[in-house]
Design an enzyme around this catalytic site. Structure first.
Site, PDB file in Angstrom:
ATOM      1  N   SER A   1       5.440  -1.039  -8.830  1.00 12.69           N
ATOM      2  CA  SER A   1       5.848  -0.306  -7.635  1.00 12.69           C
ATOM      3  C   SER A   1       4.861  -0.462  -6.478  1.00 12.69           C
ATOM      4  O   SER A   1       5.270  -0.533  -5.311  1.00 12.69           O
ATOM      5  CB  SER A   1       6.016   1.185  -7.953  1.00 12.69           C
ATOM      6  OG  SER A   1       6.921   1.383  -8.997  1.00 12.69           O
TER       7      SER A   1
ATOM      8  N   HIS B   1       1.605   3.625  -4.678  1.00 17.00           N
ATOM      9  CA  HIS B   1       2.661   3.297  -3.720  1.00 17.00           C
ATOM     10  C   HIS B   1       2.106   3.246  -2.297  1.00 17.00           C
ATOM     11  O   HIS B   1       2.366   2.306  -1.543  1.00 17.00           O
ATOM     12  CB  HIS B   1       3.788   4.336  -3.788  1.00 17.00           C
ATOM     13  CG  HIS B   1       4.509   4.347  -5.088  1.00 17.00           C
ATOM     14  ND1 HIS B   1       5.474   5.267  -5.399  1.00 17.00           N
ATOM     15  CD2 HIS B   1       4.403   3.541  -6.175  1.00 17.00           C
ATOM     16  CE1 HIS B   1       5.947   5.036  -6.603  1.00 17.00           C
ATOM     17  NE2 HIS B   1       5.304   4.002  -7.104  1.00 17.00           N
TER      18      HIS B   1
END
Length: 278
Positions: free
Chosen positions: A198, A251
Site C-alpha cells: 500500500s 500510506h
C-alpha cells in the site's frame, strides 16, 4: 469523426482504440449491436491513424494493444464480450519483468503464509532497522487476500502506466524510494509489525498526481475522482474509521515520497532543457 475501418471482434477493437488514444489521437467506437464495430477517428487525426489501423488489421492480437488497454483502457464500453476470453494470461505476459516479479513475489509469499509458513517467513521479512534489506521487504508481505488483491490491482495498473510514460528506470526508482520511506515512516511512528504494498501504491498515486500537473498533455493515469477517493481513504484510516487495521503512516510516507519523486524528476528535466538551450 470519420470512419477508419470496421471489425467484428469487439475486444480487439477496444484494444486498438486504447492504443491510438495512448498516441494522443481522438478516436471512438460505434456499434449498433455490441458486436460489429466501426472505428471512428477525428478528421484531423486521420492521416496519423491510418497506418496504425493497417498495422492493426495485419495483427489485431499483438500485445501492444493489450498493453494499451492496461494503460488507458476504460471500464465502460458499449461493446459485448460474451463468449470471449478475458486474455488475463496474455495481459500479464505483456507486463514488464519488474511488474511481473513484484506481483508474483507478493502472491507467492501470501500463499506460503496460508500453507503454514507465516512465522519463519515473516521473521525474515519483517522490518528490522539493523538489516537494510528488510527496509524494503515489508512491501511484498500481505496478511489477507483482500489486501493483496487491492494492492496488486493498483500496482499493475499504475505501475504499467508509469512505465509506459516515464520508463522502467522511473518505476524501479519509485518502488525503491517509496518502499523504503513508507516502511521507515511506519516503523518510526508505530513499530515493526506491518506489511503490504500500500505504501508503494500510494507512492505511485502521488507520482501520477504530480506528473499530471506538470504534463497535462500526456495521457491521464489517474482521475480526480480516484485521487479524491484515495485521499479520503487515507484520512479515514488516520481517524480509525475503517473496518480493517491500516498502516497509515506507510500510506502517508509513500504518498509524499511519490509526489517528491515526481517533483524532483521535473526539476531535473527543466534543468536539462535549460542546459541544452545555453
Amino acid at each position: 469523426m470519420i470512419e477508419l475501418g470496421s471489425i467484428n471482434n469487439p475486444r480487439a477493437a477496444q484494444g486498438f482504440i486504447d492504443y491510438v488514444k495512448s498516441k494522443g489521437l481522438d478516436a471512438q467506437l460505434r456499434s449498433s449491436n455490441g458486436q460489429a464495430v466501426i472505428i471512428c477517428i477525428a478528421s484531423s487525426d486521420f492521416h496519423q491513424a491510418q497506418p496504425l489501423w493497417e498495422e492493426f488489421v495485419e495483427n489485431p492480437h499483438h500485445e501492444r494493444y493489450q498493453a494499451a488497454s492496461w494503460q488507458v483502457g476504460s471500464t465502460q464500453s458499449v461493446l459485448s464480450y460474451q463468449g470471449q476470453s478475458l486474455n488475463l494470461k496474455a495481459r500479464f505476459k505483456a507486463l514488464s519483468w519488474l511488474n511481473q516479479t513484484v506481483t508474483l513475489l507478493c502472491v507467492a509469499i501470501y500463499i506460503a503464509f496460508t500453507l503454514g509458513g507465516f512465522e519463519p517467513i515473516y521473521s525474515v521479512l519483517q522490518f528490522n532497522p539493523n538489516q537494510p534489506l528488510t527496509w524494503l521487504t515489508p512491501a511484498i508481505v500481505h496478511f489477507s487476500a483482500v489486501h493483496l488483491l487491492f494492492n496488486i490491482i493498483w500496482w499493475i495498473t499504475l505501475g504499467n502506466g508509469i512505465e509506459k510514460l516515464a520508463g522502467k528506470s522511473t518505476l524501479i526508482g519509485l518502488f525503491l524510494i517509496t518502499a523504503l520511506l513508507s516502511s521507515w515512516a511506519e516503523f518510526i511512528m508505530v513499530g515493526p509489525n506491518f506489511g503490504g504494498l500500500s505504501g508503494v501504491v500510494y507512492g505511485l498515486l502521488g507520482y501520477c498526481w504530480i506528473y499530471r500537473e506538470f504534463n497535462p498533455k500526456q495521457p491521464e493515469l489517474v482521475s480526480n475522482g480516484i485521487i479524491g477517493f484515495m485521499l479520503v481513504w487515507l484520512v479515514l484510516g488516520f481517524e480509525d474509521m475503517l473496518f480493517v487495521s491500516m498502516a497509515n503512516w506507510a500510506h502517508l510516507g509513500g504518498l509524499l515520497s511519490g509526489m517528491a519523486y515526481a517533483f524532483t524528476a521535473q526539476l531535473f528535466t527543466v534543468k536539462k532543457s535549460s542546459d541544452k538551450d545555453i
